[in-house]
Motif scaffolding. Structure first.
Motif, PDB file in Angstrom:
ATOM      1  N   MET A 180      64.415  37.741  63.288  1.00  0.00           N
ATOM      2  CA  MET A 180      64.594  36.302  63.116  1.00  0.00           C
ATOM      3  C   MET A 180      65.877  36.003  62.366  1.00  0.00           C
ATOM      4  O   MET A 180      66.259  36.733  61.465  1.00  0.00           O
ATOM      5  N   ALA A 181      66.487  34.914  62.776  1.00  0.00           N
ATOM      6  CA  ALA A 181      67.753  34.530  62.129  1.00  0.00           C
ATOM      7  C   ALA A 181      67.488  34.098  60.688  1.00  0.00           C
ATOM      8  O   ALA A 181      66.411  33.622  60.368  1.00  0.00           O
ATOM      9  N   GLU A 182      68.520  34.289  59.870  1.00  0.00           N
ATOM     10  CA  GLU A 182      68.411  33.903  58.462  1.00  0.00           C
ATOM     11  C   GLU A 182      68.653  32.409  58.311  1.00  0.00           C
ATOM     12  O   GLU A 182      69.665  31.893  58.804  1.00  0.00           O
ATOM     13  N   PHE A 183      67.748  31.694  57.675  1.00  0.00           N
ATOM     14  CA  PHE A 183      67.942  30.254  57.434  1.00  0.00           C
ATOM     15  C   PHE A 183      68.181  30.040  55.952  1.00  0.00           C
ATOM     16  O   PHE A 183      67.392  30.473  55.139  1.00  0.00           O
ATOM     17  N   LYS A 184      69.289  29.335  55.628  1.00  0.00           N
ATOM     18  CA  LYS A 184      69.459  28.985  54.205  1.00  0.00           C
ATOM     19  C   LYS A 184      68.872  27.595  53.990  1.00  0.00           C
ATOM     20  O   LYS A 184      68.703  26.818  54.935  1.00  0.00           O
ATOM     21  N   LYS A 185      68.559  27.316  52.743  1.00  0.00           N
ATOM     22  CA  LYS A 185      67.911  26.048  52.421  1.00  0.00           C
ATOM     23  C   LYS A 185      68.816  24.879  52.838  1.00  0.00           C
ATOM     24  O   LYS A 185      69.999  24.856  52.525  1.00  0.00           O
ATOM     25  N   ALA A 186      68.221  23.939  53.536  1.00  0.00           N
ATOM     26  CA  ALA A 186      69.021  22.816  54.027  1.00  0.00           C
ATOM     27  C   ALA A 186      69.262  21.799  52.923  1.00  0.00           C
ATOM     28  O   ALA A 186      68.395  21.574  52.081  1.00  0.00           O
ATOM     29  N   ASP A 187      70.456  21.168  52.930  1.00  0.00           N
ATOM     30  CA  ASP A 187      70.790  20.177  51.912  1.00  0.00           C
ATOM     31  C   ASP A 187      70.400  18.767  52.336  1.00  0.00           C
ATOM     32  O   ASP A 187      70.379  17.852  51.515  1.00  0.00           O
ATOM     33  N   SER A 188      70.179  18.576  53.636  1.00  0.00           N
ATOM     34  CA  SER A 188      69.801  17.239  54.100  1.00  0.00           C
ATOM     35  C   SER A 188      68.839  17.373  55.266  1.00  0.00           C
ATOM     36  O   SER A 188      68.686  18.462  55.830  1.00  0.00           O
ATOM     37  N   MET A 189      68.228  16.269  55.621  1.00  0.00           N
ATOM     38  CA  MET A 189      67.303  16.275  56.741  1.00  0.00           C
ATOM     39  C   MET A 189      68.051  16.642  58.029  1.00  0.00           C
ATOM     40  O   MET A 189      67.551  17.419  58.845  1.00  0.00           O
ATOM     41  N   LEU A 190      69.265  16.056  58.182  1.00  0.00           N
ATOM     42  CA  LEU A 190      70.064  16.342  59.368  1.00  0.00           C
ATOM     43  C   LEU A 190      70.323  17.835  59.481  1.00  0.00           C
ATOM     44  O   LEU A 190      70.188  18.430  60.550  1.00  0.00           O
ATOM     45  N   GLU A 191      70.663  18.434  58.347  1.00  0.00           N
ATOM     46  CA  GLU A 191      70.957  19.865  58.374  1.00  0.00           C
ATOM     47  C   GLU A 191      69.715  20.664  58.723  1.00  0.00           C
ATOM     48  O   GLU A 191      69.776  21.650  59.451  1.00  0.00           O
ATOM     49  N   TRP A 192      68.580  20.222  58.198  1.00  0.00           N
ATOM     50  CA  TRP A 192      67.308  20.908  58.485  1.00  0.00           C
ATOM     51  C   TRP A 192      67.054  20.920  59.996  1.00  0.00           C
ATOM     52  O   TRP A 192      66.727  21.935  60.580  1.00  0.00           O
ATOM     53  N   PHE A 193      67.217  19.773  60.602  1.00  0.00           N
ATOM     54  CA  PHE A 193      67.020  19.703  62.056  1.00  0.00           C
ATOM     55  C   PHE A 193      68.120  20.456  62.814  1.00  0.00           C
ATOM     56  O   PHE A 193      67.861  21.095  63.822  1.00  0.00           O
ATOM     57  N   ASP A 194      69.348  20.372  62.273  1.00  0.00           N
ATOM     58  CA  ASP A 194      70.456  21.045  62.949  1.00  0.00           C
ATOM     59  C   ASP A 194      70.249  22.554  62.973  1.00  0.00           C
ATOM     60  O   ASP A 194      70.514  23.218  63.969  1.00  0.00           O
ATOM     61  N   GLN A 195      69.739  23.105  61.863  1.00  0.00           N
ATOM     62  CA  GLN A 195      69.469  24.548  61.808  1.00  0.00           C
ATOM     63  C   GLN A 195      68.469  24.950  62.888  1.00  0.00           C
ATOM     64  O   GLN A 195      68.572  25.995  63.496  1.00  0.00           O
ATOM     65  N   ARG A 196      67.475  24.101  63.094  1.00  0.00           N
ATOM     66  CA  ARG A 196      66.383  24.464  63.996  1.00  0.00           C
ATOM     67  C   ARG A 196      66.626  24.047  65.453  1.00  0.00           C
ATOM     68  O   ARG A 196      66.144  24.713  66.370  1.00  0.00           O
ATOM     69  N   LEU A 197      67.323  22.927  65.639  1.00  0.00           N
ATOM     70  CA  LEU A 197      67.466  22.391  66.994  1.00  0.00           C
ATOM     71  C   LEU A 197      68.910  22.198  67.442  1.00  0.00           C
ATOM     72  O   LEU A 197      69.148  21.770  68.572  1.00  0.00           O
ATOM     73  N   GLY A 198      69.848  22.482  66.579  1.00  0.00           N
ATOM     74  CA  GLY A 198      71.257  22.305  66.962  1.00  0.00           C
ATOM     75  C   GLY A 198      71.584  20.879  67.341  1.00  0.00           C
ATOM     76  O   GLY A 198      72.321  20.627  68.297  1.00  0.00           O
ATOM     77  N   VAL A 199      71.034  19.894  66.592  1.00  0.00           N
ATOM     78  CA  VAL A 199      71.165  18.497  67.004  1.00  0.00           C
ATOM     79  C   VAL A 199      72.603  17.985  66.939  1.00  0.00           C
ATOM     80  O   VAL A 199      72.986  17.112  67.724  1.00  0.00           O
TER      81      VAL A 199
END
Lengths: 417, 166
Positions: free
Chosen positions: A1-20
């Motif tokens: 599994m890819a390494e996820f760092k803690k997201a700083d914003s909601m947008l980043e959280w979604f971007d990490q997971r869905l590439g929005v």
């Protein structure tokens, strides 16, 4: 599994997971549309909105509609129209929307033909669009059956009967399609399934494909000009918006579209609230009766031209009966638009008014379609029958002549250079 | 090489199983669309013609279509290939849909003819088109005779004889 760092914003959280972020760029802010276009380029968005209206109003109608030969008529005309709060509104939106969607489809289609937006790499856009036209026709036909009025019944009867003209298997095929020897309950329930599930699914798939087909050859423009989209978009992104020939789909293109949409919706809701009766045939307020044919059967306005092509052949030619000739002409008329990219032999991509021969062909074709539409609604007797035959024949001749006309045009333009 | 042919075999075997399954599904789907057995068995209409009056049109429903049964009066001549002899009397047995555009013609007993109100087509009592747009005489439905009973939907020897002539 890819390494996820803690997201700083909601947008980043979604971007990490869905590439929005990238997704929004590809679909919206960096999807490039030519700048030199006019209001006719807004029809695609209008159609998307209309389709959404049809789906939403359809969902509400579905809550009360009963697909049963004994109950369907009352469930529409009594339950939905009189008992359900705002049931009339959803029915009128659905009926008017179904009619107006064809008006916009025709404008969209003839815009494409006028500007030559079907050739030089844009063939798949055209084909997927014609596929959508066919699917919408099937959707319109199957939906028209559901209120189970006299026009519903006899339209279903006449159209399913057309398949009887297919050699050898025709008669059995008609019974198979209807699920009975005549249009009956089995016919209603299977066309209900087609109308509310199978065809809408196919339409959604075809819409996605239609949009996708636009991505590589790009949207055509008012002058048929070819340019390098990468280069022009670089200019735009660098800030030279004035000299760039492109604009992003969002927010620039859509903001223009929303303006056109706003004007269109005034017209649309005027029809829904004040002029809905054009989409509700009075004969269809009589319940379906298989033993009583209405004196005069005609389809909705958007099918009249092809109906007239079918009807125009009323006498035998070279031993082939009028009925069979009509069926052949009907088949031709419904398939021929699909291959227009290959019938147009001229390499010019220009609006029709800048093409020496094609402009006459285009307006003749439009005039012929109008004559066919006008006479498709009149009883096919006396001189009407001859006008119908003439217009039907003209339609065939126009399309058979198209390759020769455009070939000659290509030669003429080449000679000038 | 050994590996390749094994893979090839597995691929072909998978393809074959998938093809059989696909064809079987298509057959099942086609049959789901077939008319139901109850519909097929309701495709026959039985009429006892012994009680009918002469020169008065009887309309029965067969497969959702109106069927005209007309008993001839004394002065009406039977037509070869169109009139049916049932018992001692002659009858016209025809699908009551105008061959022009499918309207239902009315019978005018005094003139002994059918007239279609939609586009003015006319037919004689034996169903032959005599005027107007109809392209051919009224169709004759498949029938079988069982004494004085008429079974619509089945092809009896009388029907076969008539269609052979036509």
């Amino acid at each position: 599994m890819a390494e996820f760092k803690k997201a700083d914003s909601m947008l980043e959280w979604f971007d990490q997971r869905l590439g929005v972020v990238n997704f929004a760029k590809v679909m919206m802010t960096e999807y490039w549309i030519p700048k030199n276009i006019n209001f006719l380029w807004a029809m695609g968005v209008l159609l998307t909105v209309l389709f959404t209206f049809l789906v939403v109003s359809g969902i509400f109608l579905l809550m009360y509609y009963k697909p049963d030969a004994n109950m369907a008529f009352d469930s529409v005309n009594y339950t939905i129209m009189q008992e359900v709060a705002y049931g009339w509104l959803f029915r009128h939106i659905h009926a008017v929307g179904a009619s107006v969607v064809f008006l916009i489809i025709y404008i969209h289609m003839f815009t494409g033909i006028y500007y030559g937006s079907y050739k030089k790499g844009r063939e798949m856009i055209w084909i997927s669009g014609m596929l959508l036209f066919m699917l919408f026709s099937a959707e319109g036909f199957s939906g028209y059956m559901l209120p189970w009025g006299q026009m519903s019944y006899w339209a279903a009867y006449v159209i399913t009967e057309i398949f009887g003209g297919i050699p050898f298997i025709g008669d059995d095929l008609v019974v198979w399609i209807r699920g009975n020897f005549y249009v009956a309950d089995a016919t209603l329930t299977r066309f209900f399934m087609l109308h509310v599930l199978l065809i809408p699914l196919a339409i959604i798939g075809a819409i996605v494909f239609h949009f996708y087909a636009l991505r590589f050859p790009h949207v055509n423009n008012e002058h048929g000009e070819f340019f390098d989209f990468d280069e022009e978009s670089k200019k735009y992104l660098a800030g030279d918006k004035k000299h760039s020939k492109v604009i992003p789909f969002w927010p620039v293109f859509l903001s223009k579209d929303v303006f056109v949409l706003g004007i269109f919706l005034i017209f649309f809701f005027y029809l829904v609230f004040f002029h809905y009766s054009f989409a509700m045939d009075p004969i269809n307020f009589d319940k379906a009766d298989g033993l009583k044919t209405p004196a005069h059967i005609y389809p909705e306005w958007y099918f009249l031209w092809s109906y007239e092509v079918l009807r125009g052949w009323f006498f035998e030619i070279a031993g082939i009966s009028g009925k069979d000739l009509g069926l052949m002409a009907f088949g031709f008329a419904n398939a021929i638009f699909l291959v227009i990219p290959w019938l147009d032999r001229s390499p010019i991509v220009k609006p029709a008014n800048q093409r020496p021969y094609f402009k006459y062909w285009f307006w003749l074709m439009i005039a012929d379609l109008m004559v066919l539409t006008e006479f498709g609604k009149l009883p096919p007797t006396g001189p009407n029958a001859w006008v119908g035959f003439g217009a039907s024949l003209t339609f065939l001749v126009l399309f058979i002549a198209l390759p020769f006309i455009t070939k000659a045009e290509a030669g003429k333009v080449k000679g000038k250079k | 090489m050994m590996d390749e042919s094994r893979r090839g075999f597995i691929g072909k075997a998978f393809g074959a199983v998938a093809a059989v399954g696909g064809i079987a599904s298509l057959i099942a789907m086609k049959k789901t669309w077939d008319p139901l057995p109850s519909v097929m068995s309701a495709g026959f209409t039985t009429v006892d013609v012994s009680g009918l009056e002469a020169n008065k049109l009887e309309i029965v429903v067969w497969r959702g279509k109106p069927v005209f049964i007309l008993k001839y009066s004394e002065d009406m001549k039977p037509t070869d290939g169109r009139s049916v002899k049932i018992g001692d009397y002659y009858f016209s047995v025809m699908i009551g849909l105008c061959t022009h555009l499918g309207c239902i013609p009315g019978y005018e007993g005094d003139k002994k003819m059918f007239k279609c109100a939609c586009h003015g087509g006319e037919y004689s009592a034996d169903g032959v088109n005599t005027f107007g747009p109809p392209p051919r005489p009224l169709d004759i439905p498949p029938f079988k005779l069982d004494g004085v009973t008429l079974v619509l939907g089945d092809e009896g020897p009388e029907y076969k004889k008539m269609t052979a002539k036509a």
